[in-house]
Design a protein around this motif. Structure first.
Motif, short mmCIF file in Angstrom:
data_model
loop_
_atom_site.label_atom_id
_atom_site.label_comp_id
_atom_site.label_asym_id
_atom_site.label_seq_id
_atom_site.Cartn_x
_atom_site.Cartn_y
_atom_site.Cartn_z
N THR A 34 42.71 96.78 81.99
CA THR A 34 42.68 97.93 81.07
C THR A 34 42.72 97.47 79.61
OG1 THR A 34 45.07 98.15 81.29
CG2 THR A 34 43.73 99.52 82.71
N TRP A 35 43.42 96.39 79.30
CA TRP A 35 43.52 95.93 77.91
C TRP A 35 42.20 95.42 77.34
CZ3 TRP A 35 42.60 90.73 77.24
CH2 TRP A 35 42.83 89.89 78.32
N MET A 36 41.17 95.27 78.19
CA MET A 36 39.84 94.88 77.71
C MET A 36 38.93 96.10 77.54
SD MET A 36 39.51 91.71 76.94
CE MET A 36 37.75 91.46 76.92
N GLY A 37 39.51 97.30 77.55
CA GLY A 37 38.73 98.50 77.30
C GLY A 37 38.26 99.21 78.56
N ASN A 38 38.69 98.73 79.71
CA ASN A 38 38.38 99.43 80.95
C ASN A 38 39.36 100.59 81.11
OD1 ASN A 38 36.25 97.60 81.96
ND2 ASN A 38 37.92 96.12 81.97
N PRO A 40 39.22 103.88 79.87
CA PRO A 40 39.58 104.56 78.63
C PRO A 40 40.24 105.92 78.86
CG PRO A 40 37.21 104.58 78.95
CD PRO A 40 37.79 103.69 80.02
N ASN A 111 28.25 92.62 80.66
CA ASN A 111 28.48 91.54 79.71
C ASN A 111 27.92 90.24 80.25
OD1 ASN A 111 29.74 91.38 77.10
ND2 ASN A 111 31.41 92.59 77.95
N ASN A 126 34.84 96.60 78.08
CA ASN A 126 34.08 97.17 76.97
C ASN A 126 34.44 96.56 75.63
OD1 ASN A 126 32.62 98.89 78.64
ND2 ASN A 126 34.23 100.42 78.63
N ARG A 127 35.52 95.79 75.57
CA ARG A 127 35.92 95.10 74.34
C ARG A 127 35.42 93.67 74.28
NH1 ARG A 127 41.92 97.44 74.62
NH2 ARG A 127 41.45 99.53 73.83
N GLY A 128 34.60 93.26 75.26
CA GLY A 128 34.03 91.92 75.23
C GLY A 128 34.47 91.05 76.38
N ARG A 130 36.88 87.41 77.36
CA ARG A 130 37.88 86.40 76.99
C ARG A 130 38.04 85.42 78.14
NH1 ARG A 130 42.59 89.57 73.74
NH2 ARG A 130 41.22 90.49 72.20
#
Length: 132
Positions: A34-38, A40, A111, A126-128, A130
């Protein structure tokens, strides 16, 4: 003199041409947290559906049905080469969410990842991307 010229040409040819690097393959963990934009809209990833493809690995990971239970897959990838991640993730707010409502709670994540070693964890959302 001719010997020196011949050596210079020979050395120059080695400097210009390089051998083709064959891809090395390994399995890596790909997580959709979730912290990577999943997710929302809330909740956390409960299922994943889609594919991971890379150089000479056309179906390194591919599902036509949902992989239920967590936000993680284990896929074969080409190391140090681009690998395309195209998945749908389903987010649920309860641990016992029903699979029958998957289509209404899913969204797409796409991605490109470039893992460097076996068993590496790659976080995608969604934030890329890592890497650990």
């Amino acid at each position: 003199m001719l010997l020196a010229v011949g050596m210079a040409i020979s050395l120059g040819a080695f400097g210009v041409s390089g051998k083709a690097e064959a891809a090395t393959y390994a399995y890596v963990y790909i997580s959709f947290p979730t912290w990577m934009g999943n997710c929302p809209g809330g909740g956390s990833v409960r299922a994943i559906n889609g594919s991971v493809t890379g150089q000479n690995t056309p179906n390194s990971w591919n599902l036509n049905e949902w992989d239920m239970g967590d936000d993680l897959i284990y896929a074969r990838v080409a190391l140090k080469k681009p690998n395309k991640v195209s998945v749908g993730v389903w987010c649920g707010k309860a641990a016992r969410s029903r699979p029958g409502i998957l289509a209404r709670a899913a969204h797409s994540v796409s991605n490109t990842i470039t893992p460097t070693r076996a068993n590496q964890t790659v976080w995608v959302g969604n934030r890329g991307v890592r890497y650990n």
